[in-house]
Scaffold this motif. Structure first.
Motif, mmCIF file in Angstrom:
data_model
loop_
_atom_site.group_PDB
_atom_site.id
_atom_site.type_symbol
_atom_site.label_atom_id
_atom_site.label_comp_id
_atom_site.label_asym_id
_atom_site.label_seq_id
_atom_site.Cartn_x
_atom_site.Cartn_y
_atom_site.Cartn_z
ATOM 1 N N GLU A 597 -1.778 1.676 -1.734
ATOM 2 C CA GLU A 597 -0.557 2.445 -1.446
ATOM 3 C C GLU A 597 -0.705 3.225 -0.140
ATOM 4 O O GLU A 597 0.183 3.223 0.721
ATOM 5 C CB GLU A 597 -0.283 3.451 -2.574
ATOM 6 C CG GLU A 597 0.290 2.882 -3.833
ATOM 7 C CD GLU A 597 0.510 3.988 -4.862
ATOM 8 O OE1 GLU A 597 0.604 5.173 -4.460
ATOM 9 O OE2 GLU A 597 0.570 3.672 -6.051
ATOM 10 N N ILE A 598 -1.814 3.923 -0.032
ATOM 11 C CA ILE A 598 -2.033 4.767 1.148
ATOM 12 C C ILE A 598 -2.054 3.928 2.415
ATOM 13 O O ILE A 598 -1.453 4.287 3.438
ATOM 14 C CB ILE A 598 -3.334 5.575 0.992
ATOM 15 C CG1 ILE A 598 -3.185 6.597 -0.138
ATOM 16 C CG2 ILE A 598 -3.706 6.269 2.296
ATOM 17 C CD1 ILE A 598 -4.465 7.325 -0.506
ATOM 18 N N HIS A 599 -2.707 2.780 2.350
ATOM 19 C CA HIS A 599 -2.771 1.953 3.559
ATOM 20 C C HIS A 599 -1.421 1.303 3.848
ATOM 21 O O HIS A 599 -1.051 1.141 5.021
ATOM 22 C CB HIS A 599 -3.866 0.891 3.418
ATOM 23 C CG HIS A 599 -4.372 0.420 4.743
ATOM 24 N ND1 HIS A 599 -4.989 1.246 5.656
ATOM 25 C CD2 HIS A 599 -4.299 -0.805 5.354
ATOM 26 C CE1 HIS A 599 -5.291 0.567 6.744
ATOM 27 N NE2 HIS A 599 -4.884 -0.691 6.593
ATOM 28 N N LEU A 600 -0.670 0.950 2.795
ATOM 29 C CA LEU A 600 0.679 0.414 2.999
ATOM 30 C C LEU A 600 1.547 1.455 3.700
ATOM 31 O O LEU A 600 2.304 1.126 4.626
ATOM 32 C CB LEU A 600 1.285 0.024 1.652
ATOM 33 C CG LEU A 600 2.757 -0.431 1.668
ATOM 34 C CD1 LEU A 600 2.943 -1.672 2.535
ATOM 35 C CD2 LEU A 600 3.246 -0.690 0.231
ATOM 36 N N ALA A 601 1.429 2.704 3.289
ATOM 37 C CA ALA A 601 2.207 3.766 3.932
ATOM 38 C C ALA A 601 1.880 3.864 5.417
ATOM 39 O O ALA A 601 2.774 4.043 6.258
ATOM 40 C CB ALA A 601 1.945 5.100 3.237
ATOM 41 N N ARG A 602 0.597 3.731 5.766
ATOM 42 C CA ARG A 602 0.214 3.792 7.177
ATOM 43 C C ARG A 602 0.812 2.620 7.957
ATOM 44 O O ARG A 602 1.293 2.775 9.079
ATOM 45 C CB ARG A 602 -1.310 3.776 7.296
ATOM 46 C CG ARG A 602 -1.996 5.045 6.808
ATOM 47 C CD ARG A 602 -3.476 4.841 6.681
ATOM 48 N NE ARG A 602 -4.190 6.089 6.406
ATOM 49 C CZ ARG A 602 -5.343 6.150 5.758
ATOM 50 N NH1 ARG A 602 -5.909 5.034 5.319
ATOM 51 N NH2 ARG A 602 -5.924 7.311 5.555
ATOM 52 N N LEU A 604 3.533 0.981 7.208
ATOM 53 C CA LEU A 604 4.981 1.160 7.318
ATOM 54 C C LEU A 604 5.330 2.252 8.329
ATOM 55 O O LEU A 604 6.366 2.175 9.002
ATOM 56 C CB LEU A 604 5.565 1.508 5.947
ATOM 57 C CG LEU A 604 5.419 0.434 4.865
ATOM 58 C CD1 LEU A 604 6.118 0.883 3.586
ATOM 59 C CD2 LEU A 604 5.973 -0.898 5.334
ATOM 60 N N ALA A 605 4.481 3.263 8.437
ATOM 61 C CA ALA A 605 4.720 4.309 9.441
ATOM 62 C C ALA A 605 4.708 3.703 10.838
ATOM 63 O O ALA A 605 5.517 4.078 11.704
ATOM 64 C CB ALA A 605 3.664 5.405 9.322
ATOM 65 N N LEU A 606 3.806 2.750 11.063
ATOM 66 C CA LEU A 606 3.758 2.070 12.365
ATOM 67 C C LEU A 606 5.025 1.254 12.607
ATOM 68 O O LEU A 606 5.601 1.275 13.699
ATOM 69 C CB LEU A 606 2.531 1.149 12.421
ATOM 70 C CG LEU A 606 1.164 1.823 12.541
ATOM 71 C CD1 LEU A 606 0.067 0.779 12.372
ATOM 72 C CD2 LEU A 606 1.029 2.513 13.902
ATOM 73 N N ALA A 611 12.456 2.962 14.707
ATOM 74 C CA ALA A 611 13.802 3.092 14.129
ATOM 75 C C ALA A 611 14.025 4.476 13.535
ATOM 76 O O ALA A 611 15.031 4.704 12.853
ATOM 77 C CB ALA A 611 14.017 2.021 13.061
ATOM 78 N N GLY A 612 13.113 5.395 13.781
ATOM 79 C CA GLY A 612 13.253 6.744 13.250
ATOM 80 C C GLY A 612 12.973 6.825 11.761
ATOM 81 O O GLY A 612 13.401 7.771 11.092
ATOM 82 N N ILE A 613 12.224 5.847 11.235
ATOM 83 C CA ILE A 613 11.874 5.836 9.816
ATOM 84 C C ILE A 613 10.483 6.443 9.658
ATOM 85 O O ILE A 613 9.506 5.916 10.198
ATOM 86 C CB ILE A 613 11.891 4.405 9.241
ATOM 87 C CG1 ILE A 613 13.269 3.763 9.448
ATOM 88 C CG2 ILE A 613 11.515 4.415 7.763
ATOM 89 C CD1 ILE A 613 13.301 2.271 9.152
ATOM 90 N N ARG A 614 10.407 7.532 8.954
ATOM 91 C CA ARG A 614 9.120 8.213 8.752
ATOM 92 C C ARG A 614 8.546 7.834 7.396
ATOM 93 O O ARG A 614 9.277 7.692 6.415
ATOM 94 C CB ARG A 614 9.302 9.733 8.824
ATOM 95 C CG ARG A 614 9.826 10.225 10.159
ATOM 96 C CD ARG A 614 9.704 11.716 10.298
ATOM 97 N NE ARG A 614 10.570 12.460 9.387
ATOM 98 C CZ ARG A 614 10.141 13.292 8.450
ATOM 99 N NH1 ARG A 614 8.836 13.472 8.258
ATOM 100 N NH2 ARG A 614 10.996 13.950 7.680
ATOM 101 N N VAL A 615 7.226 7.673 7.318
ATOM 102 C CA VAL A 615 6.548 7.321 6.069
ATOM 103 C C VAL A 615 5.322 8.216 5.910
ATOM 104 O O VAL A 615 4.434 8.224 6.769
ATOM 105 C CB VAL A 615 6.124 5.834 6.047
ATOM 106 C CG1 VAL A 615 5.535 5.475 4.683
ATOM 107 C CG2 VAL A 615 7.296 4.926 6.382
ATOM 108 N N ASN A 616 5.297 8.963 4.829
ATOM 109 C CA ASN A 616 4.192 9.884 4.569
ATOM 110 C C ASN A 616 3.771 9.784 3.112
ATOM 111 O O ASN A 616 4.474 9.202 2.279
ATOM 112 C CB ASN A 616 4.602 11.320 4.902
ATOM 113 C CG ASN A 616 4.835 11.534 6.387
ATOM 114 O OD1 ASN A 616 3.895 11.581 7.167
ATOM 115 N ND2 ASN A 616 6.105 11.643 6.782
#
Length: 700
Positions: A597-602, A604-606, A611-616
């Protein structure tokens, strides 16, 4: 009375047993709530009621006549006793002596507070003179569709005479205010046998000497209009007849779900908007008709309709026979731009030297042939109510255009109401929007401890929330609880297995139809398992990976697709775990999935940044209270792995933490809110640990 057998007629709901023993003010409240309970009588917030009541003056102890009248901004259907303004009737009569004429009527609103009885803090509305000067004890002012259909007809005066004779009079259009109050007073005194008045392009006034008689009279007058229209319209082509065939229900929903996020993206850049979709039969009859565009261009008639729905709707060129959705989407920006330009031209044509600055130039109402009606506003309730008002307008146009020629409110009159300085002052008094006003959130695992606490935090800041959970019973209970406490508009529930791709797709379609799009995804659905590696079955491994990795991937992928269609950016918050950073014995499947999950979030943040989509990510630890994960075997397994009794586990985790504190769902919700709000607008790809301090899980 009219024929009570007609299915369209209003029922008499007055209960003498309930009314017995009520005071005059309580009878006014009872009557008001009855009238406001049926939208055929008046729309939400529309119309008002009053009673002239003898009260004891708090200073002199003498009997004085007091006007009880719906206060500013109230709704007769849901009003409570404190929603009424109270004013000395003799002081209201005295205002006639200082009235300087039509050019100065707006200043009279400023004198109303000086007439207040018993220091009542409820502000009196601009409609107060319309009740004060009618020489009867009880007055109803309603906006029934059937009456406004008469009032909005080209020959409304003649139709009023034809239907009512001398029982109900007629007055030409006049903006509500002091002058109209004097007109009504003059008419009532000069026509002592009249029971009320139809106001051109506006609505109905009725009056009587008792609360019950006034209520029954209002119903009778409306029912006469309903029955007359039923007779006059029978066998006639409505709206010129149908030229479009409705798509089936699933297709209508799919088209709306495709259109709404794109519309929202174009109109929501300066202020977030929430949508509402309506495909009831009355709407479909109108949007499928030959006269759709001609009537829509005329706008609404009643001022209340107009204020909620703007000068006119925007009609989209969808054709269900050709299913030209891609073509409509491709031309949507041009259509919205043209509407804005038309609105700006209307403002320039009609503005006065002291008019407020131009407001939001976007349409509120979007009509889609074969599909239905879409409305957008700054919150769900306003979007829904705007749609309800336009349905009222459709009903009015239906009647007026069938028996006569429908006449909308003249453009200048419409502008003068929309940009009325008194209306502007009311808008300026509105409270500042909350931090998440107009935002739409989707929370998986929404019926569990962290999910429920998160939804409550987001709703409290003005967001609307879709709760997604596989536990249908818990989901229904949670949705009902939020609806009861915060109102049904702010929450929706969808049953969702996050590992089922089809269910995920369907849940986002439902979110788009219910609210118009998406701003915030909180991916929180969870599971936990504990076993030594040699005892971990493939089924256990697959279940952890399926829910905690694949499930997070599926809901994130669809969120990204929706965010990109909206072009408003977006916000994803993963609820992972301390175990995603720090290994634990006997939990390989769980820890590995949480690390994924944590690595998927990283990742997706990239992908989302451009597009101004933030992922934390938020990493909780040992959140036992309210957690479905900790209510089963996981709690027992973790206790066993630490050689503890189950009831010792919470205290064990508290002592193990660096800060010696327990972690609760509300603590996780606070971190999620921070990451979902503009307070963290410059953060993406980050991790917040909410674990009371665990050195082994410090991010490195």
């Amino acid at each position: 009375m009219t024929d009570p057998k007609s299915s369209r007629l209003l029922d008499n709901r007055w209960d003498d047993a309930k009314a017995a023993g009520l005071s005059e003010s309580q009878l006014l409240l009872y009557r008001s709530n009855l009238l406001g309970s049926d939208k055929r009588i008046t729309n939400y917030g529309g119309g008002n009621t009053s009673a002239k009541v003898i009260e004891k003056d708090p200073l002199t102890g003498q009997d004085v006549e007091v006007l009880w009248v719906k206060g500013s901004g109230g709704d007769v259907g849901s009003i409570k006793i404190d929603g009424f303004a109270t004013l000395y009737q003799d002081k209201l009569e005295g205002l006639k002596n200082i009235y300087r004429g039509l050019e100065f009527e707006d200043e009279m609103v400023g004198y109303l507070p000086f007439c207040t009885f018993n220091l009542n803090p409820r502000a009196a509305s601009i409609d107060t003179p319309l009740h004060a000067y009618v020489p009867y004890k009880h007055v109803d002012h309603m906006h029934p569709d059937a009456i406004i259909a008469i009032a909005a007809s080209k020959n409304s005066k003649e139709l009023t005479k034809q239907i009512y004779g001398d029982e109900i009079g007629w007055l030409p259009w006049k903006r509500p205010g002091f002058e109209l109050g004097l007109w009504l007073s003059k008419f009532a005194k000069e026509n002592p046998t009249a029971k009320g008045v139809v106001l051109e392009s506006h609505g109905l006034f009725t009056w009587a000497d008792t609360a019950k008689d006034c209520y029954l009279l209002t119903l009778e007058i409306i029912n006469k209009a309903i029955a007359w229209f039923e007779t006059e319209t029978e066998g006639k082509a409505i709206f010129g007849g149908a030229v479009t065939q409705s798509a089936d229900a699933d297709k209508r929903k799919a088209v709306a779900a495709a259109l709404m996020p794109v519309i929202r993206g174009f109109i929501g850049k300066s202020e977030s908007k929430v949508g509402h979709f309506d495909d009831q039969p009355a709407v479909l009859e109108f949007v499928n008709s030959a006269d759709l565009r001609a009537l829509a261009a005329l706008g609404t008639s009643c001022p209340d309709h107009f204020l909620r729905t703007k000068i006119r709707p925007l009609v989209l060129d969808y054709d269900p026979a050709r299913d030209n959705l891609d073509e409509v989407l491709a031309t949507l920006e041009a259509s919205i731009t043209a509407y804005r330009a038309g609105y700006a031209e209307y403002y320039e044509r009609c503005k006065h030297d002291n008019s407020p600055a131009i407001r939001d130039p976007n349409a509120v109402v979007y009509l889609v042939p074969g599909v239905g009606m879409i409305t957008f506003a700054r919150d769900k309730a306003t979007a829904r109510i705007s749609g309800e008002f336009y349905v009222n307008a459709i009903n009015v146009m239906r009647g007026a255009s069938t028996v006569s020629t429908y006449v909308g409110l003249p453009e200048q009159e419409a502008f003068d109401i929309e940009y009325w300085l008194l209306e502007e002052a009311k808008l300026q008094r509105m409270p500042k929007p909350k931090s998440l006003a107009g935002r739409i959130a989707f929370v998986t695992g929404g019926a569990g401890g962290i999910g429920k606490a998160t939804a409550e935090r987001l709703i409290g800041e003005g967001a609307v929330v879709v709760l997604a959970d596989i536990d249908e019973a818990a989901l229904k209970t949670t949705e009902a609880d939020f609806a009861k406490r915060y109102g049904a508009d702010v929450v929706r529930g969808v049953k969702l297995n996050v590992t089922d791709e089809a269910q995920v797709l369907a849940s986002y379609i439902e979110t788009s139809v219910q609210y118009g799009g998406l701003d915030i995804l909180v991916s929180n659905a969870g599971i936990a398992s504990s076993a030594p590696i040699e005892e971990t079955t493939l089924a256990t491994w697959d279940k952890n990976i399926s829910i905690l990795a694949t499930g997070y991937f599926l809901v994130s992928r669809e969120a990204f697709r929706l965010f990109r269609r909206q072009k408003l950016g977006g916000n994803v918050v993963f609820v992972a775990s301390k175990n995603g950073l720090a290994a634990s014995p006997n939990a390989a499947a769980y820890c590995t999935a949480k690390a994924a999950e944590i690595h998927l979030a990283r990742c997706l943040a990239l992908e989302g940044a451009e597009a101004g989509i933030r992922v934390n990510t938020v990493n909780p630890d040992a959140v036992l209270r309210g957690s479905k994960i900790w209510s089963g075997e996981w709690r027992e397994q973790r206790a066993a792995s630490s050689h503890l009794q189950v009831d010792e586990l919470e205290e064990h985790y508290r002592k193990r933490s660096m800060l010696k504190l327990n972690v609760f769902p509300e603590d996780i919700a606070e971190a999620i809110y921070f990451l979902a709000s503009d307070a963290s607008s410059k953060s993406t790809g980050n991790i917040i640990n909410v674990d009371a301090g665990n050195a082994v899980s410090f991010p490195r």
